[in-house]
Design an enzyme around this catalytic site. Structure first.
Site, mmCIF file in Angstrom:
data_model
loop_
_atom_site.group_PDB
_atom_site.id
_atom_site.type_symbol
_atom_site.label_atom_id
_atom_site.label_comp_id
_atom_site.label_asym_id
_atom_site.label_seq_id
_atom_site.Cartn_x
_atom_site.Cartn_y
_atom_site.Cartn_z
ATOM 1 N N CYS A 81 12.560 30.478 19.568
ATOM 2 C CA CYS A 81 11.565 29.807 18.729
ATOM 3 C C CYS A 81 10.431 29.358 19.646
ATOM 4 C CB CYS A 81 12.189 28.609 18.017
ATOM 5 S SG CYS A 81 11.031 27.679 16.992
ATOM 6 N N GLU A 211 10.215 32.485 7.463
ATOM 7 C CA GLU A 211 11.127 32.544 8.597
ATOM 8 C C GLU A 211 12.569 32.713 8.136
ATOM 9 O OE1 GLU A 211 10.791 30.364 12.253
ATOM 10 O OE2 GLU A 211 9.125 29.212 11.423
ATOM 11 N N CYS A 220 4.806 29.577 13.066
ATOM 12 C CA CYS A 220 5.907 30.260 13.748
ATOM 13 C C CYS A 220 5.359 30.828 15.041
ATOM 14 C CB CYS A 220 6.480 31.368 12.869
ATOM 15 S SG CYS A 220 7.764 32.364 13.688
ATOM 16 N N THR A 222 6.853 32.574 17.704
ATOM 17 C CA THR A 222 7.161 33.967 18.009
ATOM 18 C C THR A 222 6.475 34.890 17.015
ATOM 19 O OG1 THR A 222 9.229 33.749 16.765
ATOM 20 C CG2 THR A 222 9.347 33.501 19.167
#
Length: 281
Positions: A81, A211, A220, A222
């Site tokens: 994360c 997600e 988010c 990533t």
């Protein structure tokens, strides 16, 4: 149980200090902590534990003292994360568990060791270079969207919206459909449109994300890195800088020849204690 609440561009986490790995953390307890009405409320839980004291981090203890034990809001594990790593580092520094020494601070994760740098309110983490590797589709109701599969330690599907489909109009109250043969462990799905040019960048993208294990989130990390890699590829570039605007703010993604840096604000907003017994039905 002591806790701290923090967020990175609205992607929020409950941090649990557990240096020696003694906390009995279960999927049920994680889900209860993340419940926004009956618990503290968060997109996930970050257990702060020494790498040597956690079975998933012990093999990395020679490279990093601390292991980020990340759990999704539904009590499932995630490999990595990006925003969580940035908030995790902010916590280590603000609590004195780590000391900035000019060099990048290593943190162990289930996706390997990431490095972090802190400059004022911004925390940057260096992760693996995103790997663009396949094409697939996502479905939202009757809408089917073509997307690009990206691996950055966890799986992503980046879908560029076609003309006439508004980003703000997407219904992300339910999980998008996806191909389980391409993503056997599930997938984070990003929906993007191009933004206006931003100075000192090679691209600007607006993004929403659903997600895996947490539903739609305000950000988010990533996912932003995956989006940055796809935006650069579509621009005919192998490396570069992309500004990624999420509902919670702006992240900056820098893709180099062998890694990816994610930068943005990371804030701790509260500390306290909670009685776990009050969270159980």
């Amino acid at each position: 149980m002591e806790f701290t609440k923090g967020h990175g561009t609205g992607n929020d986490f409950v941090l649990l200090p557990d240096p020696d790995g003694q906390l009995d953390l279960t999927p049920e307890l994680v889900a209860a902590l993340c419940d926004r009405r009956r618990g503290i409320g968060a997109d996930g839980v970050l257990r702060v534990v020494r790498a040597a004291k956690h079975p998933d981090g012990a093999g990395l203890a020679g490279e990093a003292e601390w292991f980020m034990d990340y759990w999704n809001a539904d009590g499932s594990f995630a490999e990595m994360c990006g925003n969580g790593a940035r908030v995790f580092v902010r916590y280590l520094l603000d609590t004195g568990l780590a000391t900035p020494a000019g060099a990048a601070l290593p943190v162990a994760t289930r996706a390997g060791v990431v490095r972090a740098l802190v400059e004022g309110d911004a925390v940057s983490v260096e992760m693996r270079r995103p790997r663009v590797y396949d094409e697939s589709t996502a479905t939202l109701g009757e809408l089917t969207l073509t997307g690009t599969a990206v691996d950055i330690g966890n799986p992503h599907l980046v879908c560029v919206l076609p003309a006439g489909v508004e980003l703000s109009a997407l219904d992300l109250t339910k999980a998008p459909g996806y191909d389980p043969e391409v993503f056997p462990s599930g997938v984070n799905v990003e929906f993007i449109v191009a933004g206006d040019p931003v100075d000192a960048t090679d691209g600007h993208t607006l993004m929403r994300v659903y997600e895996r294990g947490s539903a739609e989130t305000l950000s988010c990390g990533t996912g932003a890195c995956a989006v940055g890699a796809v935006a650069l590829r579509d621009a005919g570039r192998d490396t570069g800088v992309v500004a990624v605007d999420v509902p919670g703010g702006r992240l900056t993604v820098t893709v180099t020849a062998d890694s990816c840096w994610l930068s943005g604000p990371a804030v701790l907003v509260a500390t306290g204690e909670i009685d776990p017994s009050t969270l159980r039905p």
